[in-house]
Design an enzyme around this catalytic site. Structure first.
Site: not given
Length: 164
Positions: A59, A57, A87, A90
């Protein structure tokens, strides 16, 4: 409503640029920027498909790059800007990295863990608190995502993971 600074807007605009770059690669358009002491130390866009990595992701990739850049896995006092509400995975990474502040754009009603499906950063059992504020350039972020998925439905986005 949270008041955001011009610097916050500038950093979120940079995150939106990273999201657009991810979309150009067939990735879901999410971007992230890590700032420490007023300086950008890392940027990233989503990379799950290209990296064949479910944890890639934006992040997570930005946190990894920031930690390498400062040669410390603790990013105490840093701000992470993300175009989409993070999410659960993260959020956990933000806590473990000791991020001081999270600023995000659009809400993620299906998987967002800051406010949409839970309050992962507000769990009193956690040993670190990440302050957070959402909604910065949320319309731009949501529009970017909508365009991407509309294109995918029409077959305009060609790069997909097997089974998508």
């Amino acid at each position: 409503m949270t008041a955001f600074s011009d610097f916050d807007r500038e950093m979120m605009s940079l995150a939106l640029e990273k999201a657009a770059m991810a979309a150009a690669q067939g990735e879901v358009p999410v971007g992230a920027v890590v700032v420490m002491d007023g300086k950008v130390v890392a940027t990233a866009g989503n990379g799950q498909i290209g990296d064949c990595d479910p944890t890639a992701h934006a992040e997570i990739l930005a946190l990894r790059d920031a930690a390498r850049a400062i040669r410390n896995y603790r990013l105490a006092g840093a701000t992470l800007y993300a175009t989409l509400e993070p999410c659960t995975m993260c959020c956990g990474a933000l806590v473990h990295a000791r991020i001081g502040r999270l600023v995000y754009g659009a809400l993620e009603p299906k998987a967002g863990a800051v406010v949409s499906t839970g309050a992962a950063l507000d769990n009193p059992a956690l040993n670190h608190r990440v302050t957070h504020a959402g909604g910065l350039l949320a319309d731009e972020s949501a529009m970017q995502l909508s365009r991407f998925f509309r294109g995918r439905r029409r077959g305009l986005t060609t790069r997909r993971a097997p089974g998508d």
